[in-house]
Scaffold this active site. Structure first.
Site, PDB file in Angstrom:
ATOM      1  CB  CYS A  79      -5.762  -3.245   4.656  1.00 33.32           C
ATOM      2  SG  CYS A  79      -5.807  -4.104   3.056  1.00 33.32           S
ATOM      3  CG  HIS A 187      -6.675   0.997   2.545  1.00 36.80           C
ATOM      4  ND1 HIS A 187      -5.446   0.713   3.093  1.00 36.80           N
ATOM      5  CD2 HIS A 187      -6.976  -0.031   1.714  1.00 36.80           C
ATOM      6  CE1 HIS A 187      -5.007  -0.441   2.601  1.00 36.80           C
ATOM      7  NE2 HIS A 187      -5.923  -0.915   1.773  1.00 36.80           N
ATOM      8  CD  GLU A 189      -4.769   4.043   4.732  1.00 41.28           C
ATOM      9  OE1 GLU A 189      -4.343   3.154   3.969  1.00 41.28           O
ATOM     10  OE2 GLU A 189      -5.579   3.832   5.657  1.00 41.28           O
TER      11      GLU A 189
END
Length: 213
Positions: A79, A187, A189
């Site tokens: 990001c 992202h 995650e």
């Protein structure tokens, strides 16, 4: 172990939670000695380019990163960490790290969806990545997999560094870099199984690189 670089940006703990879930040893740190002892670096973040670059300079992390990358240590940017690997961001009129040639750009209100309706800014939600070249980060990940995006700015690197693209009002680069120095605008995650697989692939690459030295 992976070092999650602590430059006071948001999103650091969510990356650590994902790595903990995968049983990948990791630490959030800005300590040069700890970073030197790790097998790879993750450079995530949510925030503004200007404040992030200011802290990187004041804390010495900019020089630490440059040293570790020049020594061949793998790094994954996420990001904001993806955007400031480039040379310039119009957000806060910021000169960024310059590790990859190129700059960031911003989505503009004139861009439209396929049905002609204006896009929403920021780009927020799930989207796919079309790979333009092979990348070990995506080993075992289906081309139909979706990843989670939240951003108003997007990377625009030199063409030879484009690894994957995504469409949102226009085609934009969503993954860029070179072997051992990668970054993703999405992202991982927060992207479910495909994102966790990408993080696992990065750790496997780091282990192999460390063992080869």
């Amino acid at each position: 172990m992976l070092a999650i670089l602590d430059y006071k940006a948001g999103n650091l703990t969510s990356v650590k939670r994902a790595l903990d879930y995968l049983s990948i040893p990791c630490t959030i740190t800005a300590d040069a000695q700890v970073i030197a002892g790790c097998e790879g670096l993750i450079f995530p973040g949510v925030g503004a380019a200007g404040s992030a670059m200011a802290y990187l300079g004041q804390s010495g992390l900019k020089e630490i990163m440059a040293h570790e990358i020049s020594s061949g240590k793998p790094l994954l940017g996420i990001c904001l960490g993806c955007q400031i690997l480039l040379e310039y961001s119009p957000e806060n009129d910021t000169t960024t790290l310059g590790l990859i040639p190129g700059r960031c750009d911003i989505f503009t209100p004139d861009l439209t969806e396929e049905d002609g309706s204006p896009i929403n800014i920021p780009h927020m939600g799930w989207n796919t990545v079309a790979l333009k070249k092979d990348c070990p980060l995506f080993d075992g990940i289906s081309s139909e997999s979706e990843f989670y995006f939240v951003h108003s700015y997007y990377p625009n690197p030199a063409p030879e560094y484009v690894i994957g693209t995504t469409y949102y009002g226009r085609e934009f680069c969503s993954v860029h870099g070179r072997d051992g120095l990668w970054s993703a605008q999405f992202h991982p995650e927060k992207s479910g199984r495909p994102g966790l697989k990408l993080l696992s692939n990065f750790y496997a690459y780091c282990r192999e690189a460390a063992n080869a030295q």
